[in-house]
Design a protein around this motif. Structure first.
Motif, mmCIF file in Angstrom:
data_model
loop_
_atom_site.group_PDB
_atom_site.id
_atom_site.type_symbol
_atom_site.label_atom_id
_atom_site.label_comp_id
_atom_site.label_asym_id
_atom_site.label_seq_id
_atom_site.Cartn_x
_atom_site.Cartn_y
_atom_site.Cartn_z
ATOM 1 N N UNK A 139 68.917 10.153 54.249
ATOM 2 C CA UNK A 139 68.721 10.886 55.503
ATOM 3 C C UNK A 139 69.945 11.772 55.719
ATOM 4 N N UNK A 140 69.727 13.086 55.739
ATOM 5 C CA UNK A 140 70.834 14.041 55.816
ATOM 6 C C UNK A 140 70.920 14.676 57.200
ATOM 7 N N UNK A 141 72.136 14.776 57.697
ATOM 8 C CA UNK A 141 72.389 15.488 58.948
ATOM 9 C C UNK A 141 73.611 16.384 58.769
ATOM 10 N N UNK A 142 73.551 17.582 59.387
ATOM 11 C CA UNK A 142 74.691 18.495 59.319
ATOM 12 C C UNK A 142 75.600 18.349 60.529
ATOM 13 N N UNK A 143 75.222 17.496 61.478
ATOM 14 C CA UNK A 143 76.039 17.334 62.682
ATOM 15 C C UNK A 143 75.994 15.876 63.141
ATOM 16 N N UNK A 144 75.078 15.548 64.033
ATOM 17 C CA UNK A 144 74.931 14.174 64.481
ATOM 18 C C UNK A 144 73.525 13.693 64.129
ATOM 19 N N UNK A 145 73.404 12.392 63.913
ATOM 20 C CA UNK A 145 72.096 11.846 63.606
ATOM 21 C C UNK A 145 71.283 11.726 64.896
ATOM 22 N N UNK A 192 87.563 10.636 61.531
ATOM 23 C CA UNK A 192 86.974 10.917 62.849
ATOM 24 C C UNK A 192 85.475 11.210 62.726
ATOM 25 N N UNK A 193 85.134 12.048 61.738
ATOM 26 C CA UNK A 193 83.726 12.405 61.541
ATOM 27 C C UNK A 193 82.913 11.166 61.168
ATOM 28 N N UNK A 194 83.455 10.371 60.252
ATOM 29 C CA UNK A 194 82.748 9.164 59.821
ATOM 30 C C UNK A 194 82.547 8.197 60.985
ATOM 31 N N UNK A 195 83.607 7.957 61.748
ATOM 32 C CA UNK A 195 83.517 7.025 62.878
ATOM 33 C C UNK A 195 82.525 7.522 63.929
ATOM 34 N N UNK A 199 79.328 5.369 64.972
ATOM 35 C CA UNK A 199 79.175 4.992 66.386
ATOM 36 C C UNK A 199 77.862 5.543 66.948
ATOM 37 N N UNK A 200 77.552 6.757 66.575
ATOM 38 C CA UNK A 200 76.304 7.406 66.991
ATOM 39 C C UNK A 200 75.085 6.574 66.568
ATOM 40 N N UNK A 201 75.091 6.094 65.316
ATOM 41 C CA UNK A 201 73.971 5.307 64.797
ATOM 42 C C UNK A 201 73.928 3.912 65.412
ATOM 43 N N UNK A 202 75.091 3.315 65.606
ATOM 44 C CA UNK A 202 75.132 1.973 66.204
ATOM 45 C C UNK A 202 74.583 1.999 67.631
ATOM 46 N N UNK A 203 74.952 3.014 68.385
ATOM 47 C CA UNK A 203 74.460 3.140 69.766
ATOM 48 C C UNK A 203 72.948 3.354 69.797
ATOM 49 N N UNK A 204 72.413 3.915 68.718
ATOM 50 C CA UNK A 204 70.975 4.176 68.654
ATOM 51 C C UNK A 204 70.187 2.989 68.100
ATOM 52 N N UNK A 206 71.120 1.080 65.023
ATOM 53 C CA UNK A 206 71.321 0.742 63.602
ATOM 54 C C UNK A 206 72.672 0.038 63.505
ATOM 55 N N UNK A 207 72.718 -1.294 63.380
ATOM 56 C CA UNK A 207 73.973 -2.040 63.525
ATOM 57 C C UNK A 207 75.013 -1.770 62.444
ATOM 58 N N UNK A 208 74.612 -1.614 61.173
ATOM 59 C CA UNK A 208 75.589 -1.422 60.079
ATOM 60 C C UNK A 208 75.169 -0.243 59.200
ATOM 61 N N UNK A 209 75.251 0.967 59.718
ATOM 62 C CA UNK A 209 74.812 2.126 58.940
ATOM 63 C C UNK A 209 75.779 2.455 57.803
ATOM 64 N N UNK A 210 75.218 2.863 56.657
ATOM 65 C CA UNK A 210 76.027 3.367 55.539
ATOM 66 C C UNK A 210 76.066 4.887 55.660
ATOM 67 N N UNK A 211 77.204 5.437 56.018
ATOM 68 C CA UNK A 211 77.343 6.879 56.213
ATOM 69 C C UNK A 211 78.301 7.438 55.168
ATOM 70 N N UNK A 212 77.865 8.488 54.474
ATOM 71 C CA UNK A 212 78.674 9.093 53.428
ATOM 72 C C UNK A 212 78.881 10.577 53.740
ATOM 73 N N UNK A 213 80.115 11.031 53.600
ATOM 74 C CA UNK A 213 80.468 12.424 53.866
ATOM 75 C C UNK A 213 80.396 13.215 52.564
ATOM 76 N N UNK A 214 79.603 14.286 52.565
ATOM 77 C CA UNK A 214 79.297 14.992 51.314
ATOM 78 C C UNK A 214 79.437 16.502 51.485
#
Length: 406
Positions: A139-145, A192-195, A199-204, A206-214
């Protein structure tokens, strides 16, 4: 000390087999009761598993997130290369579109339409995309999920599918921060971007999201290696092997990982040669199946990016003349495979095989013992091991020439 080394070598060789421990036990048992004729169907069935297994990778996200560009990058293509996924700032994908890997026909990358458009509202999207078809989702996002991304993730979790969040266009973000001569601590900004994404996904929900910066335009940077490691850990053995071999040659680490997987193919091809029997190599007393050997060489050089088409794609990606990459290739194995080349390979290997038969069979568990000393299995195994070593060295030279770094 010597005993420990021998055990380590045996373990290493055993791990490079394409058979599981249980399959090796079955092979040994079947051989003891019925000979080579009884193990032949087992070996051929295993080979068919490798040849027929498909890997389907789904890439989704909202319009403009960089889905198509990411798919092209994973396939080692630029957007203007033949067969590249269409890119754009508006929604260009109106239905699931499959893109075949340029060298591995059983690997498919699927560009899924963004959810939440008029044509694909959330409730309809989840029904028509055939989620069960895909091995994992990116799942790709260019800003926030977004809320739609979260809905997708929850549906994937319900279907017990693995999914990974990619925050794309990281290079653009850092470039924007540096405007006006501002000094930027890259590691701090990335964190900062990763956090923020986590945090954005956890609040929505998803308790333990795997987020990768690419960065789609420079996969060597940021989290791409972390992403590939995560994917490998989550895939079953055959699909994990296929995935590794599908990766673009970005650095020598990827080339080395491909070599490890291709070593399993050496076992596969040697085992097939063993059940089919030896075909004498002209001028050499030992034999192997020449057709299997030639097929293995062609397959290995494609997987390692040394065929002409792969070299051209890499040159395009690295923005280097293809001649510069070809100039560092120092092996006759990239040209036509002639009887003369096979003869030279066989002569070079024959002495090694003859002088080390007992040692070789001692460190090749079960399968080598089935076929025995002097067999087509052992000759093919030794020949293809040497081929793989040679091609790997040259593939590493090419990657270094393309990107100027290991």
């Amino acid at each position: 000390m010597g005993g420990s080394s021998s055990r380590d070598q045996t373990a290493e060789t055993s791990n490079s087999s394409f058979f599981t421990e249980d399959e090796l036990k079955t092979l040994k048992s079947e051989y003891e009761t019925g000979g080579v004729a009884k193990v032949t169907p087992l070996i051929q069935r295993k080979i068919n598993d490798f040849d027929k297994t498909e890997l389907n990778i789904a890439v989704t996200g909202e319009t403009g997130a960089g889905k198509s560009t990411f798919i092209n990058a994973l396939r080692g293509l630029n957007e203007d290369d033949e067969g590249a996924a269409k890119t754009g700032t508006t929604e260009t994908t109106m239905e699931p579109t499959g893109y075949k890997h340029p060298t591995l026909p059983n690997v498919w990358f699927w560009d899924l339409p963004g959810m939440g458009t008029k044509k694909f509202p959330a409730n309809k999207y989840l029904k028509v995309m055939e989620f069960k078809k895909y091995d994992f989702f990116i799942i790709i996002s260019a800003c926030r999920f977004t809320e739609n991304d979260v809905k997708l993730a929850k549906e994937m979790k319900r279907l017990e599918k693995n999914f990974y969040f990619i925050r794309s266009k990281i290079d653009s973000d850092l470039h924007s921060l540096r405007k006006g001569g501002r000094k930027v601590n890259e590691e701090e900004e990335l964190e900062k971007i990763r956090n923020y994404c986590v945090r954005n996904m956890q609040e929505a929900g998803i308790p333990t999201p795997c987020v990768f910066l690419i960065s789609n335009f420079n996969l060597n940077q940021y989290d791409f290696n972390l992403l590939t490691n995560a994917l490998e850990d989550d895939l079953p053995s055959i699909k994990r092997s296929i995935y590794i071999l599908s990766l673009p040659n970005l650095n020598v680490e990827i080339v080395e990982r491909k070599k490890k997987e291709l070593k399993k193919r050496v076992w596969m091809l040697a085992s097939l040669s063993g059940v089919l029997g030896a075909v004498p190599v002209p001028g050499v007393s030992l034999g192997c199946d020449i057709a299997i050997l030639i097929g293995g060489i062609i397959d290995f050089r494609k997987c390692l990016g040394l065929d002409d088409a792969s070299l051209q794609r890499l040159a395009n990606r690295a923005e280097k003349p293809v001649g510069d990459l070809k100039a560092v290739v120092k092996t006759p194995l990239v040209g036509e495979i002639t009887p003369d080349i096979i003869n030279r390979l066989a002569w070079g290997t024959a002495a090694i095989v003859i002088s080390g038969l007992e040692i070789a069979l001692d460190i090749i568990p079960v399968v080598g013992s089935i076929f025995g000393a002097g067999s087509s299995f052992l000759m093919t195994y030794k020949l293809l091991t040497g081929v793989l070593d040679d091609l790997t060295v040259n593939a590493k030279r090419v990657v270094t020439a393309a990107f100027g770094t290991d």
